[in-house]
Design an enzyme around this catalytic site. Structure first.
Site, short mmCIF file in Angstrom:
data_model
loop_
_atom_site.label_atom_id
_atom_site.label_comp_id
_atom_site.label_asym_id
_atom_site.label_seq_id
_atom_site.Cartn_x
_atom_site.Cartn_y
_atom_site.Cartn_z
N ASP A 144 0.83 -1.13 0.12
CA ASP A 144 0.13 -0.06 0.14
C ASP A 144 0.83 1.17 -0.06
O ASP A 144 1.72 1.46 1.07
CB ASP A 144 -0.98 0.14 1.40
CG ASP A 144 -2.08 1.33 1.10
OD1 ASP A 144 -1.91 1.81 0.69
OD2 ASP A 144 -3.08 0.92 1.80
N LYS A 218 -2.71 -10.85 -12.04
CA LYS A 218 -3.89 -10.38 -12.63
C LYS A 218 -4.09 -8.89 -12.36
O LYS A 218 -4.56 -8.05 -13.22
CB LYS A 218 -5.29 -11.08 -12.37
CG LYS A 218 -5.36 -12.49 -12.81
CD LYS A 218 -6.70 -13.01 -12.38
CE LYS A 218 -6.69 -13.18 -10.79
NZ LYS A 218 -8.08 -14.05 -10.59
N PHE A 219 -3.88 -8.46 -11.24
CA PHE A 219 -3.81 -6.96 -10.74
C PHE A 219 -2.81 -6.06 -11.78
O PHE A 219 -3.37 -5.24 -12.20
CB PHE A 219 -3.55 -6.66 -9.37
CG PHE A 219 -3.35 -5.27 -8.90
CD1 PHE A 219 -4.43 -4.74 -8.78
CD2 PHE A 219 -1.99 -4.90 -8.76
CE1 PHE A 219 -4.55 -3.28 -8.26
CE2 PHE A 219 -1.98 -3.61 -8.16
CZ PHE A 219 -3.09 -2.74 -7.87
#
Length: 239
Positions: A144, A218-219
Site C-alpha cells: 500500500d 492479474k492486478f
C-alpha cells in the site's frame, strides 16, 4: 504480493512499544477452498510468531536458498514461484485471512513442501523469528503506497525497515520491491539509496527491468491494459 486494491503488509516501526501499522485489518468473505486451506493446512504449513526464533533448516528439513515474502495477498504469485523453484524455500507472511487460506489451499492442491506461512505482522516475524544473515531474498511486491502525505508514516518502506531487512539478509542477499505507483517507486529508491550496506543492482542505479522470477499478477495485467507502469527495485546487501 496481491491482486487486491489495497495490500496489507506489516508494521513500519520495529519497536515493541509503539507500532504504526501499514496495513488495515479487514474482514473478507471466505470461499470453501480458502476455509479448507485454513482448516487443513494451518497445522502443517503455518508457523507462529510466539514460537520465536526458528531454525528454518529444521522447519523445511533441508538447507536451501530461502525467500521471505512480505504481504503475499491472495498468494497466487507465491504459489507460482514456489512451484517453479522446488529447490528453494519460501516463507510468506500475510494478515488477510482469506489470502492465507487461499495460499494454504494451493500448497495442498499442488502438493508443495517448500512453503511456510505466518498470519501476522511481517516485521515482527523478521525481528523475532528470523536469524540474522539467514535470508537469500526478501520480497515486497505492491505494498500500500499510502498516497496522502499525512499517511506516509504508515508506509512500510522506511529507514528502519531497510536496516531490519539488511540485518536478516545474507551478504549478497537481495531485497526486491515492486510498485505500480511511480511516486512510491521514487520514494523507495530514495530510502534504499540512503540506507547503508546496500548496492542498487540497476545498471542506471534506478530501476531494474521486470525480473523473470517475479510472476505477473492479474492486478498488474489489468494495470498494464490501463496504461499503468510497474517499477521493480533490487538492492543487494553489500556488507
Amino acid at each position: 504480493m496481491t491482486d487486491l486494491p489495497e495490500q496489507p503488509d506489516a508494521a513500519v516501526d520495529t519497536s515493541k512499544h509503539r507500532t504504526i501499522k501499514s496495513f488495515v485489518m479487514r474482514a473478507g468473505r471466505m470461499t470453501e477452498g480458502q476455509q479448507r486451506g485454513l482448516d487443513l493446512g494451518m497445522a502443517k504449513f503455518a508457523l507462529k510468531l510466539e514460537d520465536g526464533l526458528q531454525d528454518f533448516d529444521q522447519v523445511f528439513g533441508r538447507s536451501a536458498p530461502r525467500t521471505f515474502e512480505i504481504g503475499f495477498g491472495m498468494g497466487h504469485s507465491t504459489l507460482e514461484m514456489a512451484a517453479a523453484a522446488p529447490e528453494q524455500d519460501f516463507i510468506g507472511v500475510e494478515v488477510h485471512r482469506p489470502g492465507v487460506g487461499a495460499l494454504l489451499n494451493g500448497v495442498m492442491t499442488q502438493n508443495l513442501s517448500n512453503v511456510r506461512i505466518y498470519s501476522c505482522d511481517a516485521l515482527e516475524v523478521l525481528r523475532d523469528c528470523v536469524a540474522d544473515a539467514s535470508l537469500d531474498r526478501v520480497l515486497l511486491f505492491f505494498p500500500d503506497p499510502w498516497h496522502k502525505a499525512r499517511h506516509h508514516k504508515r508506509r512500510i518502506v522506511q529507514a528502519s525497515f531497510a536496516e531490519l531487512v539488511r540485518s536478516k539478509l545474507k551478504v549478497d542477499g537481495v531485497l526486491h520491491m515492486a510498485t505500480d505507483w511511480q511516486p512510491y517507486a521514487e520514494y523507495m529508491l530514495e530510502v534504499l539509496s540512503a540506507a547503508p550496506g546496500y548496492q542498487n543492482l540497476a545498471a542506471d542505479v534506478q530501476y531494474v527491468p521486470r525480473p523473470e522470477e517475479r510472476p505477473v499478477t492479474k492486478f498488474e495485467r489489468r494495470g498494464e491494459r490501463l496504461g499503468h507502469g510497474v517499477w521493480d527495485l533490487k538492492f543487494q546487501r553489500s556488507e
